[in-house]
Design an enzyme around this catalytic site. Structure first.
Site, PDB file in Angstrom:
ATOM      1  N   LYS A 124       3.166  -2.031   4.699  1.00 10.75           N
ATOM      2  CA  LYS A 124       3.271  -2.206   3.249  1.00 10.75           C
ATOM      3  C   LYS A 124       4.318  -1.219   2.732  1.00 10.75           C
ATOM      4  CE  LYS A 124       0.622  -2.070  -1.065  1.00 10.75           C
ATOM      5  NZ  LYS A 124      -0.705  -1.842  -1.663  1.00 10.75           N
ATOM      6  N   LYS A 149       4.039  -6.667   3.771  1.00 12.16           N
ATOM      7  CA  LYS A 149       4.119  -6.801   2.320  1.00 12.16           C
ATOM      8  C   LYS A 149       5.226  -5.880   1.799  1.00 12.16           C
ATOM      9  CE  LYS A 149       1.336  -6.197  -1.884  1.00 12.16           C
ATOM     10  NZ  LYS A 149       0.048  -5.743  -2.435  1.00 12.16           N
TER      11      LYS A 149
END
Length: 332
Positions: free
Chosen positions: A202, A256
């Site tokens: 992320k 992400k």
């Protein structure tokens, strides 16, 4: 000088593009509703509340969320990822609202499981929706995010979620060691079949703005999250993060944001051979919708093209706000 074989006209690449049936027959990748995870926001109120920066996306009441679960089942969408909106009255410095068995997420989980038990429910494990400072963990007086004490709270939050019916917990906080701590707690408490989807790669991205509005953390956030989310310039670091999360007990991993990090999706999926999901985040969705509303692109066409790009990169599934709309088109 190297001479290449003369293939034309023996080979005409356009032959396999000349009609829909042959394009379909020879397609290398196919997108189906089963590849989609529907990202859904819930709020502790009545009805639906539009999210201004995410056209077409609403915060749903618990009752509406139960209806969304039924809708997912009807469309063949296998899972919903649930994210809470918490107003200022529900926030404090330690994010204690995240730990309540009677909180918004547990109540939504129970209602959704009752409505459509066949649909998988994935919950976000992080404190940012519940903290008055907007960070995913606790905040020390010097402005740092303490790792180990944050992990203790995340373990409690994860246990609350699986106790309320979550099939998968998805720690999005990026604290070190949290996957192993959650997995150990699940084993000790008898939740041996509870799955963990690790936000393993992320990034500290500028694409999260509309999401933070949707969960109510945008105005609260003090500073940035660069001390715990990944630097966008790094790729090898992502592989190290994934390897650690898998070793600690993650069943699936996530990258992400999505589109700006398709190279990471590809590297992770090919390196580890484990279910790798991509999150088509709020900023990606908002860009497509804004351009479509201005008539600059064909919104539906670009939606489907971007979703297919995740599959082409190696993603096993895509978390997206487009899930309902895309599934409707795929089912015809």
């Amino acid at each position: 000088m190297t001479q290449f074989p003369q293939t034309f006209p023996a080979t005409r690449m356009r032959r396999l593009r000349q009609a829909p049936w042959v394009r379909s027959l020879t397609a290398e990748h196919v997108l189906t509703p089963a590849d989609l995870v529907w990202a859904v926001f819930v709020h502790d109120g009545e009805g639906r509340v539009p999210v201004a920066s995410l056209p077409g996306v609403d915060r749903l009441s618990v009752k509406e969320a139960a209806g969304a679960a039924k809708r997912a089942k009807a469309l063949g969408i296998p899972a919903i990822a649930l994210f809470p909106y918490v107003g200022p009255e529900g926030k404090d410095a330690e994010g204690t609202g995240a730990l309540s068995p009677d909180g918004l997420v547990p109540r939504a989980l129970k209602a959704m499981k009752d409505a459509a038990p066949e649909v998988g429910l994935i919950t976000d494990v992080a404190l940012d929706a519940y903290t008055s400072h907007g960070h995913d963990g606790l905040l020390d007086e010097d402005g740092t995010i303490p790792n180990d004490s944050t992990v203790e709270r995340l373990v409690t939050q994860a246990l609350v979620h699986v106790g309320a019916g979550a099939d998968v917990v998805a720690p999005s906080d990026m604290m070190d060691g949290r996957i192993g701590a959650i997995r150990l707690a699940f084993e000790e408490e008898g939740f041996t079949n509870a799955m963990i989807l690790a936000y393993a790669a992320k990034y500290a991205s500028g694409f999260y703005g509309p999401y933070r509005e949707a969960i109510g953390s945008a105005a609260a956030l003090k500073g940035d999250k660069k001390t715990y989310q990944q630097d966008p310039s790094n790729t090898d670091e992502a592989l190290r993060e994934v390897a650690l999360d898998l070793a600690e007990g993650a069943d699936m991993v996530m990258v992400k944001p999505g589109l700006p990090y398709l190279d990471i999706v590809h590297r992770v999926s090919t390196t580890f051979g484990v279910p790798t999901l991509a999150y088509q985040v709020s900023g990606e969705y908002a860009q497509i919708m804004a351009a479509a509303q201005n008539g600059w692109i064909d919104g539906d066409r670009v939606m489907m093209e971007t979703l297919l790009s995740f599959k082409r990169a190696g993603a096993a599934g895509v978390i997206t706000y487009f899930a309902e709309r895309a599934a409707e088109k795929l089912r015809g």
